[in-house]
Design a protein around this motif. Structure first.
Motif, short mmCIF file in Angstrom:
data_model
loop_
_atom_site.label_atom_id
_atom_site.label_comp_id
_atom_site.label_asym_id
_atom_site.label_seq_id
_atom_site.Cartn_x
_atom_site.Cartn_y
_atom_site.Cartn_z
N VAL A 137 1.35 9.33 -5.91
CA VAL A 137 1.78 10.70 -5.67
C VAL A 137 2.78 11.17 -6.74
O VAL A 137 2.74 12.32 -7.17
CB VAL A 137 2.39 10.83 -4.26
N THR A 138 3.66 10.29 -7.16
CA THR A 138 4.71 10.68 -8.10
C THR A 138 4.32 10.54 -9.56
O THR A 138 5.08 10.95 -10.44
CB THR A 138 5.99 9.86 -7.86
N SER A 139 3.16 9.99 -9.85
CA SER A 139 2.77 9.81 -11.25
C SER A 139 2.24 11.12 -11.83
O SER A 139 1.55 11.88 -11.16
CB SER A 139 1.71 8.72 -11.38
N PRO A 140 2.58 11.37 -13.08
CA PRO A 140 2.05 12.57 -13.73
C PRO A 140 0.55 12.39 -14.02
O PRO A 140 0.06 11.28 -14.12
CB PRO A 140 2.83 12.66 -15.03
N GLU A 141 -0.10 13.50 -14.13
CA GLU A 141 -1.54 13.44 -14.39
C GLU A 141 -1.73 12.93 -15.76
O GLU A 141 -2.37 12.35 -16.34
CB GLU A 141 -2.16 14.84 -14.28
N PHE A 200 0.82 -1.21 0.00
CA PHE A 200 0.00 0.00 0.00
C PHE A 200 0.86 1.27 0.00
O PHE A 200 0.54 2.24 -0.67
CB PHE A 200 -0.97 0.01 1.19
N ALA A 201 1.95 1.25 0.75
CA ALA A 201 2.85 2.41 0.77
C ALA A 201 3.47 2.62 -0.61
O ALA A 201 3.57 3.77 -1.09
CB ALA A 201 3.93 2.22 1.82
N ALA A 202 3.90 1.53 -1.27
CA ALA A 202 4.48 1.65 -2.60
C ALA A 202 3.46 2.18 -3.61
O ALA A 202 3.77 3.01 -4.47
CB ALA A 202 5.02 0.30 -3.06
N LEU A 203 2.23 1.71 -3.49
CA LEU A 203 1.16 2.22 -4.38
C LEU A 203 0.88 3.70 -4.13
O LEU A 203 0.64 4.47 -5.07
CB LEU A 203 -0.11 1.40 -4.21
N ALA A 204 0.93 4.12 -2.87
CA ALA A 204 0.72 5.53 -2.54
C ALA A 204 1.83 6.39 -3.12
O ALA A 204 1.57 7.45 -3.69
CB ALA A 204 0.63 5.71 -1.03
N VAL A 205 3.07 5.93 -3.01
CA VAL A 205 4.19 6.67 -3.57
C VAL A 205 4.05 6.76 -5.08
O VAL A 205 4.26 7.83 -5.67
CB VAL A 205 5.54 5.99 -3.19
N ARG A 206 3.66 5.66 -5.70
CA ARG A 206 3.48 5.69 -7.16
C ARG A 206 2.37 6.65 -7.56
O ARG A 206 2.47 7.37 -8.56
CB ARG A 206 3.18 4.29 -7.66
#
Length: 55
Positions: free
Chosen positions: A51-55, A43-49
């Protein structure tokens, strides 16, 4: 017919072994803690992804 009986035997064996393994793992606090750590990390890795993904 032979293939069906062979498949039934394999499925029954896997089901019985999975049931015994589940009973053992259900009683293990160490396993439960490990699964909590693994799922929390996912879940933490998915949250980081997210947050860091472009729109």
């Amino acid at each position: 017919m032979t293939l069906v009986l062979l498949g039934l035997g394999v499925d029954a064996t896997v089901g019985a072994l999975a049931g015994r393994l589940a009973a053992l793992l259900r009683r293990s606090r160490r396993f439960a803690r490990g699964m909590n750590v693994v799922s929390g990390s996912v879940f933490a890795a998915l949250a980081v992804r997210l947050v860091t993904s472009p729109e």
